[in-house]
Design a protein around this motif. Structure first.
Motif, short mmCIF file in Angstrom:
data_model
loop_
_atom_site.label_atom_id
_atom_site.label_comp_id
_atom_site.label_asym_id
_atom_site.label_seq_id
_atom_site.Cartn_x
_atom_site.Cartn_y
_atom_site.Cartn_z
N LEU A 151 23.99 -1.94 5.00
CA LEU A 151 24.47 -1.47 3.70
C LEU A 151 24.13 -0.01 3.47
O LEU A 151 24.91 0.73 2.87
CB LEU A 151 23.87 -2.35 2.60
CG LEU A 151 24.50 -2.30 1.23
CD1 LEU A 151 25.96 -2.71 1.30
CD2 LEU A 151 23.75 -3.20 0.28
N LYS B 47 32.65 -2.02 4.24
CA LYS B 47 31.84 -1.13 3.42
C LYS B 47 32.74 -0.04 2.84
O LYS B 47 33.44 0.65 3.57
CB LYS B 47 30.72 -0.50 4.23
CG LYS B 47 29.85 0.38 3.38
CD LYS B 47 28.69 0.95 4.13
CE LYS B 47 27.89 1.82 3.17
NZ LYS B 47 26.84 2.49 3.85
N LYS B 48 32.68 0.09 1.52
CA LYS B 48 33.42 1.15 0.85
C LYS B 48 32.42 2.00 0.06
O LYS B 48 31.39 1.55 -0.34
CB LYS B 48 34.45 0.56 -0.12
CG LYS B 48 35.54 -0.18 0.58
CD LYS B 48 36.58 -0.66 -0.38
CE LYS B 48 37.66 -1.44 0.38
NZ LYS B 48 38.70 -1.91 -0.49
N GLU B 49 32.76 3.23 -0.15
CA GLU B 49 31.86 4.13 -0.90
C GLU B 49 32.35 4.30 -2.30
O GLU B 49 33.44 4.26 -2.66
CB GLU B 49 31.76 5.47 -0.20
CG GLU B 49 31.21 5.31 1.17
CD GLU B 49 29.84 5.89 1.36
OE1 GLU B 49 29.24 6.40 0.41
OE2 GLU B 49 29.37 5.83 2.50
N LEU C 207 29.98 -7.55 -3.87
CA LEU C 207 28.71 -7.27 -3.18
C LEU C 207 27.56 -8.04 -3.83
O LEU C 207 26.73 -8.63 -3.14
CB LEU C 207 28.44 -5.77 -3.19
CG LEU C 207 27.26 -5.29 -2.38
CD1 LEU C 207 27.46 -5.62 -0.91
CD2 LEU C 207 27.07 -3.80 -2.57
N MET C 208 27.52 -8.05 -5.17
CA MET C 208 26.47 -8.80 -5.87
C MET C 208 26.62 -10.30 -5.63
O MET C 208 25.62 -11.00 -5.42
CB MET C 208 26.51 -8.50 -7.37
CG MET C 208 26.00 -7.13 -7.72
SD MET C 208 25.80 -6.82 -9.48
CE MET C 208 27.36 -7.30 -10.16
N THR D 161 25.47 -11.11 -2.03
CA THR D 161 24.01 -11.00 -1.94
C THR D 161 23.33 -12.18 -2.63
O THR D 161 22.40 -12.78 -2.09
CB THR D 161 23.54 -9.67 -2.56
OG1 THR D 161 24.22 -8.60 -1.92
CG2 THR D 161 22.05 -9.49 -2.40
N LYS E 162 31.35 4.46 6.27
CA LYS E 162 32.40 3.93 5.40
C LYS E 162 33.47 3.24 6.25
O LYS E 162 33.88 3.73 7.29
CB LYS E 162 33.01 5.08 4.61
CG LYS E 162 34.09 4.65 3.67
CD LYS E 162 34.63 5.85 2.91
CE LYS E 162 35.79 5.44 2.05
NZ LYS E 162 36.36 6.56 1.33
N MET F 169 34.56 -4.16 -6.37
CA MET F 169 33.80 -4.21 -5.13
C MET F 169 32.32 -4.49 -5.39
O MET F 169 31.69 -5.21 -4.64
CB MET F 169 34.00 -2.88 -4.38
CG MET F 169 33.30 -2.81 -3.07
SD MET F 169 33.95 -4.04 -1.96
CE MET F 169 32.86 -3.87 -0.61
N ALA F 170 31.81 -3.90 -6.46
CA ALA F 170 30.39 -4.10 -6.77
C ALA F 170 30.10 -5.56 -7.10
O ALA F 170 29.05 -6.09 -6.72
CB ALA F 170 29.98 -3.21 -7.94
N TYR F 171 31.05 -6.22 -7.78
CA TYR F 171 30.85 -7.63 -8.11
C TYR F 171 30.87 -8.50 -6.85
O TYR F 171 30.10 -9.45 -6.75
CB TYR F 171 31.91 -8.12 -9.10
CG TYR F 171 31.75 -7.53 -10.48
CD1 TYR F 171 30.59 -7.73 -11.19
CD2 TYR F 171 32.75 -6.77 -11.05
CE1 TYR F 171 30.42 -7.20 -12.45
CE2 TYR F 171 32.61 -6.24 -12.31
CZ TYR F 171 31.44 -6.45 -13.01
OH TYR F 171 31.27 -5.93 -14.25
#
Length: 165
Positions: A88, A163-165, A5-6, A9, A93, A1-3
């Motif tokens: 963001l 959006k996930k936490e 999001l990056m 962006t 969530k 998920m972080a990838y």
């Protein structure tokens, strides 16, 4: 998920930079590298002084439409990025980025309209300039066209992004 999001962006920032360059830089139509025209000015390179001599473009309704649409595209994309950053950090969530995605899609549609108008009506826009056959579309015009699918794709990604936490 972080990838993801990056990636989203970074894609947004790249398309925003490309839109800004396409709107503000001076190369929508080029004649032999020594003269060019953009949305705001007609410029000619002076070999004696080594500088660009620019004068305001002749106003036409088509040129004003392209100017307004490109500025709107930059505004929509900027608002979209600011709203994305706000969502963001404040959205709960599981929330979807609908507004961000819609702003980005609108940015893509306005850039599409501007590039299409310039493509179809460049004779009227460059009415008193040099002969059009001797010129060609410049890199800013191409950047505007490249931005269109990138903006539309990033808008669709935003609409489906949760959006996930």
């Amino acid at each position: 998920m972080a990838y993801l999001l990056m990636f989203v962006t970074l894609l947004h920032l790249v398309t925003l930079a490309m839109l800004f360059i396409a709107t503000m830089e001076k190369s929508w139509w080029v004649w032999d590298g020594m003269e060019n025209s953009d949305l705001w000015y007609n410029c000619r390179f002076d070999n004696i002084t080594g500088t660009w001599l620019c004068s305001s473009s002749k106003e036409s309704e088509w040129l004003q439409a392209v100017q307004v649409l490109m500025v709107l595209s930059v505004v929509f994309s900027s608002v979209s990025f600011l709203v994305f950053l706000g969502q963001l950090f404040t959205m709960s969530k599981g929330g979807l980025f609908y507004f961000t995605g819609l702003c980005q899609v609108f940015a893509g549609l306005t850039a599409l309209s501007a590039a299409l108008i310039y493509t179809l009506h460049n004779r009227e826009i460059l009415q008193d300039s040099r002969e059009l056959i001797a010129g060609r579309f410049g890199y800013c015009f191409i950047l505007a066209w490249v931005c269109v699918p990138l903006l539309l794709c990033s808008g669709l990604i935003y609409i489906h992004l949760r959006k996930k936490e």
